[in-house]
Design an enzyme around this catalytic site. Structure first.
Site, mmCIF file in Angstrom:
data_model
loop_
_atom_site.group_PDB
_atom_site.id
_atom_site.type_symbol
_atom_site.label_atom_id
_atom_site.label_comp_id
_atom_site.label_asym_id
_atom_site.label_seq_id
_atom_site.Cartn_x
_atom_site.Cartn_y
_atom_site.Cartn_z
ATOM 1 N N LYS A 1 63.969 -78.150 31.526
ATOM 2 C CA LYS A 1 64.991 -77.450 31.065
ATOM 3 C C LYS A 1 65.273 -77.889 29.567
ATOM 4 O O LYS A 1 65.369 -79.012 29.248
ATOM 5 C CB LYS A 1 66.301 -77.917 31.912
ATOM 6 N N ASP B 1 81.197 -80.187 39.168
ATOM 7 C CA ASP B 1 80.762 -78.802 38.625
ATOM 8 C C ASP B 1 79.732 -78.087 39.925
ATOM 9 O O ASP B 1 78.867 -77.530 39.758
ATOM 10 C CB ASP B 1 79.866 -78.829 37.472
ATOM 11 N N GLY C 1 71.154 -73.934 29.291
ATOM 12 C CA GLY C 1 69.910 -73.830 28.791
ATOM 13 C C GLY C 1 68.882 -73.214 29.590
ATOM 14 O O GLY C 1 69.172 -72.671 30.859
#
Length: 443
Positions: free
Chosen positions: A186, A285, A170
């Site tokens: 966001k 991640d 995003g």
């Protein structure tokens, strides 16, 4: 007022006890205080034989007192029964008072109530002062639900001029909530798999509602409007590490010491996740775009949409993560452990050291990994100084450079057992960072 209430509860049962004791012992006390006149004289024992009536002189008959026999066994029995009854009553009242006290303690609210438990770690503190009550739609756990119209106003209807960062999930907008308070909003993309997007959003809110550390970004609130989801973070003025290293400035704002500070901050954040959380949390991640920098270049880990616990990591999990940062065992076999984060940290460390992207396109069909390219040269001290990012080349002590290169080589080892624990990595960086930047190096 609370003390008077407790005194009242304690005085009344004592008065009741004294009254009951006085009622039970009254006959006994009276018998002892006013004994019959006949008890003053010596009584005639039951074994003594009385003389015949005719043998008693007439003149003494008028002066002879009436003699009664007192049974001391009956009197002692009455006293014993009275004491048992009084003791039983007293014990019962004391037990009743104890139960009342325990009940009040369990239901008594502390004077200083805090809506956000410390174990959850999210301290909105001064931030909630910025979010006026009329603009807060509610709370989910420890995270504030923010009114959508307020986000529209703060971002100027998500104007392009306020778009500070574009991420894979995003766009991030600068939001001005008042003259002195800014935050990052966001707006998540609606495309892709709706279930995965919703699950990632919920995972982010859940984790950042629990985690609180100086090197983990703060989630200030969230909003759901129709099918669009928004996350509101603290403002990180220097953007992401990726934009600093690979953007227009090409890392010019990041000196050698600042890069070591960033590496130390990331290690501290991972050490908190791996060693301080129970159960341990695997970020899953970690990459330079998920490392955000504040105005002082303090690094904070963000984006916990894929985070999981080591308890769930014992089985194979769905492959996810950015290309170039994924550990070999996770990529080939789906095995995920805390050492997977250590591998990703090693790749970020190579970016800081060399200034190159984790995967670079060499030709239309050929891509080269920074790990594959750098490892042979990192272990050669004669070649190492020449592959360092030109922005910081020849600005560091060579001993420190060799030490950082050695840590990077260990972190990106193909075999997970050969990689160090993040705690060991953390301690190896502390002596390389100046004191004013959070380390122990005195310059």
């Amino acid at each position: 007022m609370g003390m008077n209430l407790h005194l009242k509860h304690r005085i009344i049962p004592i008065w009741v006890v004294l009254s009951c004791l006085s009622l039970v012992l009254a006959p006994i006390t009276a018998s002892r205080t006013h004994p019959p006149l006949s008890s003053i004289d010596e009584p005639t024992l039951p074994t003594e034989k009385k003389p015949p009536f005719s043998q008693i002189p007439t003149e003494n008959k008028a002066h002879s007192p009436e003699i009664k026999v007192i049974h001391h066994e009956d009197l002692n029995m009455k006293i014993l029964v009275a004491l048992i009854i009084a003791s039983t009553l007293l014990v019962g009242i004391l037990l009743f008072l104890l139960c009342c006290w325990i009940f009040k303690q369990r239901h008594l609210k502390p004077l200083n109530t805090n809506k956000i438990p410390k174990s959850q770690g999210l301290s909105l503190g001064p931030t909630l002062d910025k979010f006026t009550a009329s603009r807060i739609a509610g709370k989910k756990g420890s995270v504030t639900v923010i009114d959508y119209e307020w986000l529209i106003t703060a971002t100027d209807n998500f104007h392009e001029d306020n778009n500070v960062r574009v991420e894979s999930c995003g766009n991030v907008y600068k939001a001005r909530f008042n003259d002195h308070f800014f935050a990052a909003v966001k707006r998540l993309h609606n495309g892709g798999e709706q279930h995965d997007a919703r699950k990632g959003f919920e995972n982010e809110v859940d984790w950042l509602g629990k985690l609180k550390h100086q090197n983990i970004v703060d989630l200030l609130g969230y909003c759901v409007h129709d099918d669009t989801r928004f996350l509101v973070y603290e403002m990180m003025h220097q953007g992401s590490l990726e934009s600093q290293l690979h953007g227009p400035s090409h890392g010019r704002a990041l000196t050698w010491h600042r890069r070591m500070q960033v590496a130390l901050d990331i290690a501290r954040g991972l050490e908190y996740l791996h060693e301080r959380c129970n159960p341990p949390v695997i970020h899953r991640d970690l990459k330079s775009s998920n490392i955000l920098l504040d105005s002082n270049f303090t690094a904070k880990i963000s984006n916990f949409a894929l985070a999981t616990t080591e308890l769930h990591a014992k089985n194979k999990v769905k492959l996810s993560g950015a290309s170039g940062y994924v550990a070999p065992e996770y990529l080939s076999e789906g095995k995920l452990t805390d050492k997977s984060d250590v591998y990703a940290f090693g790749v970020v460390l190579l970016e800081l050291l060399i200034g190159r992207k984790p995967v670079e396109k060499m030709s239309p069909s050929l891509y080269q990994s920074i790990v594959t390219w750098a490892i042979p040269q990192l272990t050669d001290r004669s070649k190492l100084p020449h592959i360092v990012d030109p922005v910081i080349r020849d600005t560091m002590d060579l001993k420190h450079l060799y030490q950082v290169a050695a840590v990077a080589v260990l972190c990106v080892q193909p075999e997970p057992s050969y990689r160090p624990l993040i705690t060991d990595v953390l301690h190896s960086f502390i002596p390389l960072v100046p004191v004013d930047l959070g380390g122990s190096l005195r310059t």
